[in-house]
Write a protein that holds these residues in place. Structure first.
Motif, PDB file in Angstrom:
ATOM      1  N   ILE A  65     -22.623   1.506  29.749  1.00  0.00           N
ATOM      2  CA  ILE A  65     -23.391   2.505  29.008  1.00  0.00           C
ATOM      3  C   ILE A  65     -22.541   3.747  28.738  1.00  0.00           C
ATOM      4  O   ILE A  65     -22.557   4.302  27.619  1.00  0.00           O
ATOM      5  CB  ILE A  65     -24.662   2.877  29.799  1.00  0.00           C
ATOM      6  CG1 ILE A  65     -25.612   1.673  29.860  1.00  0.00           C
ATOM      7  CG2 ILE A  65     -25.366   4.070  29.176  1.00  0.00           C
ATOM      8  CD1 ILE A  65     -26.821   1.893  30.724  1.00  0.00           C
ATOM      9  N   ALA A  66     -21.774   4.188  29.769  1.00  0.00           N
ATOM     10  CA  ALA A  66     -20.963   5.394  29.605  1.00  0.00           C
ATOM     11  C   ALA A  66     -19.901   5.236  28.525  1.00  0.00           C
ATOM     12  O   ALA A  66     -19.580   6.194  27.805  1.00  0.00           O
ATOM     13  CB  ALA A  66     -20.308   5.759  30.941  1.00  0.00           C
ATOM     14  N   ILE A  67     -19.346   4.034  28.411  1.00  0.00           N
ATOM     15  CA  ILE A  67     -18.327   3.790  27.385  1.00  0.00           C
ATOM     16  C   ILE A  67     -18.961   3.345  26.080  1.00  0.00           C
ATOM     17  O   ILE A  67     -18.561   3.757  24.982  1.00  0.00           O
ATOM     18  CB  ILE A  67     -17.315   2.736  27.877  1.00  0.00           C
ATOM     19  CG1 ILE A  67     -16.561   3.268  29.098  1.00  0.00           C
ATOM     20  CG2 ILE A  67     -16.347   2.357  26.766  1.00  0.00           C
ATOM     21  CD1 ILE A  67     -15.596   2.266  29.698  1.00  0.00           C
ATOM     22  N   GLY A  68     -19.975   2.508  26.195  1.00  0.00           N
ATOM     23  CA  GLY A  68     -20.565   1.922  24.994  1.00  0.00           C
ATOM     24  C   GLY A  68     -21.292   2.919  24.121  1.00  0.00           C
ATOM     25  O   GLY A  68     -21.169   2.879  22.887  1.00  0.00           O
ATOM     26  N   VAL A  69     -22.081   3.820  24.743  1.00  0.00           N
ATOM     27  CA  VAL A  69     -22.860   4.764  23.929  1.00  0.00           C
ATOM     28  C   VAL A  69     -21.952   5.718  23.151  1.00  0.00           C
ATOM     29  O   VAL A  69     -22.077   5.832  21.917  1.00  0.00           O
ATOM     30  CB  VAL A  69     -23.858   5.529  24.820  1.00  0.00           C
ATOM     31  CG1 VAL A  69     -24.519   6.649  24.035  1.00  0.00           C
ATOM     32  CG2 VAL A  69     -24.926   4.571  25.356  1.00  0.00           C
ATOM     33  N   PRO A  70     -21.007   6.447  23.793  1.00  0.00           N
ATOM     34  CA  PRO A  70     -20.111   7.295  22.991  1.00  0.00           C
ATOM     35  C   PRO A  70     -19.271   6.485  21.998  1.00  0.00           C
ATOM     36  O   PRO A  70     -19.025   6.932  20.864  1.00  0.00           O
ATOM     37  CB  PRO A  70     -19.226   7.971  24.045  1.00  0.00           C
ATOM     38  CG  PRO A  70     -20.010   7.891  25.310  1.00  0.00           C
ATOM     39  CD  PRO A  70     -20.751   6.599  25.231  1.00  0.00           C
ATOM     40  N   GLY A  71     -18.818   5.303  22.444  1.00  0.00           N
ATOM     41  CA  GLY A  71     -18.034   4.478  21.529  1.00  0.00           C
ATOM     42  C   GLY A  71     -18.818   4.073  20.299  1.00  0.00           C
ATOM     43  O   GLY A  71     -18.308   4.087  19.168  1.00  0.00           O
ATOM     44  N   TYR A  72     -20.074   3.710  20.512  1.00  0.00           N
ATOM     45  CA  TYR A  72     -20.905   3.344  19.364  1.00  0.00           C
ATOM     46  C   TYR A  72     -21.155   4.552  18.464  1.00  0.00           C
ATOM     47  O   TYR A  72     -21.171   4.426  17.236  1.00  0.00           O
ATOM     48  CB  TYR A  72     -22.235   2.769  19.840  1.00  0.00           C
ATOM     49  CG  TYR A  72     -23.195   2.522  18.703  1.00  0.00           C
ATOM     50  CD1 TYR A  72     -23.057   1.399  17.885  1.00  0.00           C
ATOM     51  CD2 TYR A  72     -24.219   3.426  18.434  1.00  0.00           C
ATOM     52  CE1 TYR A  72     -23.918   1.185  16.830  1.00  0.00           C
ATOM     53  CE2 TYR A  72     -25.093   3.207  17.378  1.00  0.00           C
ATOM     54  CZ  TYR A  72     -24.937   2.095  16.576  1.00  0.00           C
ATOM     55  OH  TYR A  72     -25.792   1.884  15.526  1.00  0.00           O
ATOM     56  N   MET A  73     -21.350   5.721  19.066  1.00  0.00           N
ATOM     57  CA  MET A  73     -21.586   6.919  18.257  1.00  0.00           C
ATOM     58  C   MET A  73     -20.389   7.215  17.359  1.00  0.00           C
ATOM     59  O   MET A  73     -20.547   7.565  16.183  1.00  0.00           O
ATOM     60  CB  MET A  73     -21.877   8.105  19.174  1.00  0.00           C
ATOM     61  CG  MET A  73     -23.201   8.000  19.934  1.00  0.00           C
ATOM     62  SD  MET A  73     -23.447   9.337  21.119  1.00  0.00           S
ATOM     63  CE  MET A  73     -23.533  10.746  20.004  1.00  0.00           C
ATOM     64  N   VAL A  74     -19.183   7.063  17.931  1.00  0.00           N
ATOM     65  CA  VAL A  74     -17.981   7.280  17.117  1.00  0.00           C
ATOM     66  C   VAL A  74     -17.889   6.235  16.013  1.00  0.00           C
ATOM     67  O   VAL A  74     -17.619   6.560  14.840  1.00  0.00           O
ATOM     68  CB  VAL A  74     -16.727   7.240  18.008  1.00  0.00           C
ATOM     69  CG1 VAL A  74     -15.455   7.253  17.154  1.00  0.00           C
ATOM     70  CG2 VAL A  74     -16.728   8.411  18.982  1.00  0.00           C
ATOM     71  N   PHE A  75     -18.099   4.959  16.379  1.00  0.00           N
ATOM     72  CA  PHE A  75     -18.045   3.890  15.381  1.00  0.00           C
ATOM     73  C   PHE A  75     -19.095   4.108  14.292  1.00  0.00           C
ATOM     74  O   PHE A  75     -18.819   3.956  13.101  1.00  0.00           O
ATOM     75  CB  PHE A  75     -18.269   2.547  16.076  1.00  0.00           C
ATOM     76  CG  PHE A  75     -18.520   1.402  15.140  1.00  0.00           C
ATOM     77  CD1 PHE A  75     -17.466   0.776  14.487  1.00  0.00           C
ATOM     78  CD2 PHE A  75     -19.820   0.964  14.900  1.00  0.00           C
ATOM     79  CE1 PHE A  75     -17.708  -0.276  13.610  1.00  0.00           C
ATOM     80  CE2 PHE A  75     -20.062  -0.084  14.021  1.00  0.00           C
ATOM     81  CZ  PHE A  75     -19.007  -0.712  13.382  1.00  0.00           C
ATOM     82  N   ASP A  76     -20.310   4.486  14.705  1.00  0.00           N
ATOM     83  CA  ASP A  76     -21.400   4.650  13.748  1.00  0.00           C
ATOM     84  C   ASP A  76     -21.098   5.767  12.752  1.00  0.00           C
ATOM     85  O   ASP A  76     -21.306   5.624  11.544  1.00  0.00           O
ATOM     86  CB  ASP A  76     -22.689   4.947  14.518  1.00  0.00           C
ATOM     87  CG  ASP A  76     -23.913   4.935  13.633  1.00  0.00           C
ATOM     88  OD1 ASP A  76     -23.951   4.105  12.694  1.00  0.00           O
ATOM     89  OD2 ASP A  76     -24.829   5.740  13.857  1.00  0.00           O
ATOM     90  N   ALA A  77     -20.578   6.889  13.298  1.00  0.00           N
ATOM     91  CA  ALA A  77     -20.276   8.013  12.409  1.00  0.00           C
ATOM     92  C   ALA A  77     -19.070   7.727  11.517  1.00  0.00           C
ATOM     93  O   ALA A  77     -19.071   8.030  10.315  1.00  0.00           O
ATOM     94  CB  ALA A  77     -20.048   9.277  13.231  1.00  0.00           C
ATOM     95  N   ALA A  78     -18.026   7.134  12.087  1.00  0.00           N
ATOM     96  CA  ALA A  78     -16.769   6.941  11.337  1.00  0.00           C
ATOM     97  C   ALA A  78     -16.903   5.895  10.245  1.00  0.00           C
ATOM     98  O   ALA A  78     -16.200   5.973   9.215  1.00  0.00           O
ATOM     99  CB  ALA A  78     -15.662   6.551  12.298  1.00  0.00           C
ATOM    100  N   THR A  79     -17.742   4.902  10.429  1.00  0.00           N
ATOM    101  CA  THR A  79     -17.849   3.827   9.426  1.00  0.00           C
ATOM    102  C   THR A  79     -18.949   4.086   8.396  1.00  0.00           C
ATOM    103  O   THR A  79     -19.226   3.217   7.566  1.00  0.00           O
ATOM    104  CB  THR A  79     -18.128   2.493  10.126  1.00  0.00           C
ATOM    105  OG1 THR A  79     -19.320   2.601  10.924  1.00  0.00           O
ATOM    106  CG2 THR A  79     -16.975   2.094  11.027  1.00  0.00           C
ATOM    107  N   SER A  80     -19.586   5.250   8.458  1.00  0.00           N
ATOM    108  CA  SER A  80     -20.659   5.534   7.489  1.00  0.00           C
ATOM    109  C   SER A  80     -20.459   6.895   6.818  1.00  0.00           C
ATOM    110  O   SER A  80     -21.419   7.569   6.443  1.00  0.00           O
ATOM    111  CB  SER A  80     -22.019   5.509   8.206  1.00  0.00           C
ATOM    112  OG  SER A  80     -22.074   6.487   9.230  1.00  0.00           O
ATOM    113  N   VAL A  81     -19.201   7.324   6.682  1.00  0.00           N
ATOM    114  CA  VAL A  81     -18.898   8.649   6.127  1.00  0.00           C
ATOM    115  C   VAL A  81     -18.956   8.606   4.592  1.00  0.00           C
ATOM    116  O   VAL A  81     -18.287   7.788   3.952  1.00  0.00           O
ATOM    117  CB  VAL A  81     -17.515   9.141   6.591  1.00  0.00           C
ATOM    118  CG1 VAL A  81     -17.155  10.455   5.882  1.00  0.00           C
ATOM    119  CG2 VAL A  81     -17.501   9.325   8.093  1.00  0.00           C
ATOM    120  N   LEU A  82     -19.772   9.473   4.028  1.00  0.00           N
ATOM    121  CA  LEU A  82     -19.771   9.753   2.590  1.00  0.00           C
ATOM    122  C   LEU A  82     -19.146  11.130   2.430  1.00  0.00           C
ATOM    123  O   LEU A  82     -19.748  12.141   2.790  1.00  0.00           O
ATOM    124  CB  LEU A  82     -21.192   9.737   2.028  1.00  0.00           C
ATOM    125  CG  LEU A  82     -21.324   9.972   0.517  1.00  0.00           C
ATOM    126  CD1 LEU A  82     -20.700   8.814  -0.276  1.00  0.00           C
ATOM    127  CD2 LEU A  82     -22.784  10.159   0.124  1.00  0.00           C
TER     128      LEU A  82
END
Length: 458
Positions: free
Chosen positions: A364-381
């Protein structure tokens, strides 16, 4: 209100059945919590209120489950079902991550601690059971030694005294003896007879702890009053302790037939090699529900003499099976070895619990921040792309990211009859603008609205 009452009823039911049906209770609790969360897709007061109850049910299910596989399957099924529903119906990957974290923290971790607590309690019981078995071994050894001494005294000393009494009695009748010699012989015979009586008393004392003479297997069957097909193939005499064990197993098994399968056909078989089987067919009706303690007691009794015991359904009925040795076998495992094994089992169980908890927490400690970074970085307009988008443009003509940041953010309104997309404004989700979004709304694939949603997090 009706939802709160329904969740209350479900969790009360889970607490009621968790001792006897831990997997069912865990499934009910996980299902209720997942439904509560996936309906709103947010950690509202209801979801938070149900979280401690789910954690407690998970702990108790791990504590009471004899076989952990069923409860582990329930956790796995709940995890997979929650993720599938989240990905296909309720919010997407961010909801799936929340479901995974929730089931891990509220389900898997308490369940692992429950398993450790059960293992610890079982190993404590092993220590007490071992102490009880040692006491029984000592009692059996004492009884066996007393019986051996009594037998030797009877066979050796008793026979010699009887022979001496006969010889002295014959001497007393010798016609050549004087009256004084005959009186002396009579006194000697009385002394030998008295010594034999004292010997009998001593043997009675040595056998004082033994039960009454053991009934044969035929007598046990006859006393039961059942219609039993008996096949006794044993021709040699049984050891005393083994005979008592056979008596106990047959008597208990026939008693169970009377209680749980009245009217059923019964067959009792004792082979030459001391394989004992008591089998009953299907019962016309069952009138009692057993606790199983009688079979547990039989298993302990058979194990105590070094035999093996098994019992279970067979051909619609039930069969009790015991394999006994010719002589009772002492327990050979020293106490210090049992202690070392017990301590090793506790250490292994503790390590498993810590490992499961660590894996979940680190994930959870790695997955949640990692997902947040992935989610933000791959959906940038980008700001340039946002500025170039003109109202009336066709969706296919716009250079849009492959992913959206969120599907339907809370507190955001959209134009009527329009489908809106929400994108990140930049790749860093942790600064004070990390929650800002670009909103593009389409109607019939034409851009009808665009906004920069300033949702400051700092």
């Amino acid at each position: 209100m009706w939802e709160a009452v329904l969740y209350l009823v479900l969790f009360v039911a889970a607490f009621v059945v968790v001792r006897n049906r831990p997997a069912v209770a865990l499934g009910i609790a996980l299902g209720a919590w997942l439904v509560c969360y996936l309906v709103s897709v947010e950690f509202d007061a209801r979801v938070i209120a149900l979280a401690p109850a789910l954690a407690l049910v998970s702990f108790l299910s791990g504590r009471h489950a004899e076989d952990p596989r069923a409860t582990a399957i329930a956790l796995t099924v709940a995890e997979i079902a929650g993720v599938v529903v989240a990905l296909t119906e309720r919010g997407g990957s961010d909801t799936a991550l929340a479901v995974t974290s929730g089931v891990g923290v509220l389900g898997v971790v308490p369940w692992a601690f429950g398993r450790f607590r059960r293992r610890y309690a079982e190993l404590q019981d092993v220590g007490w059971e071992h102490a009880a078995l040692l006491e029984r071994d000592a009692d059996n050894a004492r009884d066996a030694e007393r019986a051996r001494l009594a037998g030797e005294m009877h066979d050796l000393v008793g026979h010699e005294l009887a022979r001496a009494a006969l010889l002295v009695g014959a001497l007393e009748l010798e016609p050549t003896l004087t009256a004084g010699q005959r009186e002396a012989a009579k006194t000697a015979r009385a002394s030998v007879t008295a010594a034999a009586e004292r010997l009998a008393d001593v043997m009675q004392v040595l056998r004082a702890d033994e039960d009454e003479p053991v009934a044969t297997i035929e007598e046990v069957v006859q006393r039961s009053g059942l219609d039993v097909e008996l096949r006794n193939q044993r021709t040699q005499e049984l050891d005393g302790i083994i005979a008592r064990t056979v008596h106990r197993v047959v008597a208990e098994a026939l008693t169970n037939v009377i209680k749980h399968a009245p009217g059923a056909k019964v067959a009792v078989t004792l082979t030459e090699h001391l394989e004992l089987r008591i089998t009953n067919g299907p019962a016309p009706k069952t009138t009692a529900v057993g606790s199983g303690k009688g079979l547990v007691g039989l298993a302990e009794r058979v194990a105590l003499v070094g035999g093996s015991f098994d019992a279970g359904p067979k051909d619609g009925g039930f069969e009790v099976r015991a394999k006994l040795p010719e002589r009772p076998l002492p327990r050979t495992t020293p106490t210090h070895v049992r202690r070392q094994r017990t301590e090793a089992e506790i250490r292994r169980s503790a390590k498993r619990t810590v490992l499961i908890t660590s894996v979940v927490c680190v994930g959870i400690a790695i997955g949640v921040p990692g997902y947040m970074v992935f989610d933000a970085a791959t959906s940038v307009l980008t700001q340039q792309q946002f500025a170039q988008a003109e109202l009336g443009d066709h969706e296919d003509d716009l250079d849009l990211p492959l992913r959206t940041r969120v599907d339907n953010p809370l507190g955001v309104t959209a134009p009527a009859n329009a489908e809106c997309r929400y994108y990140s404004t930049h790749a860093n989700p942790f600064d004070n603008q990390g929650d800002d979004l670009h909103q593009l709304c389409f109607r019939q694939d034409r851009l009808v609205s665009k906004q920069w949603l300033a949702r400051r997090s700092g």
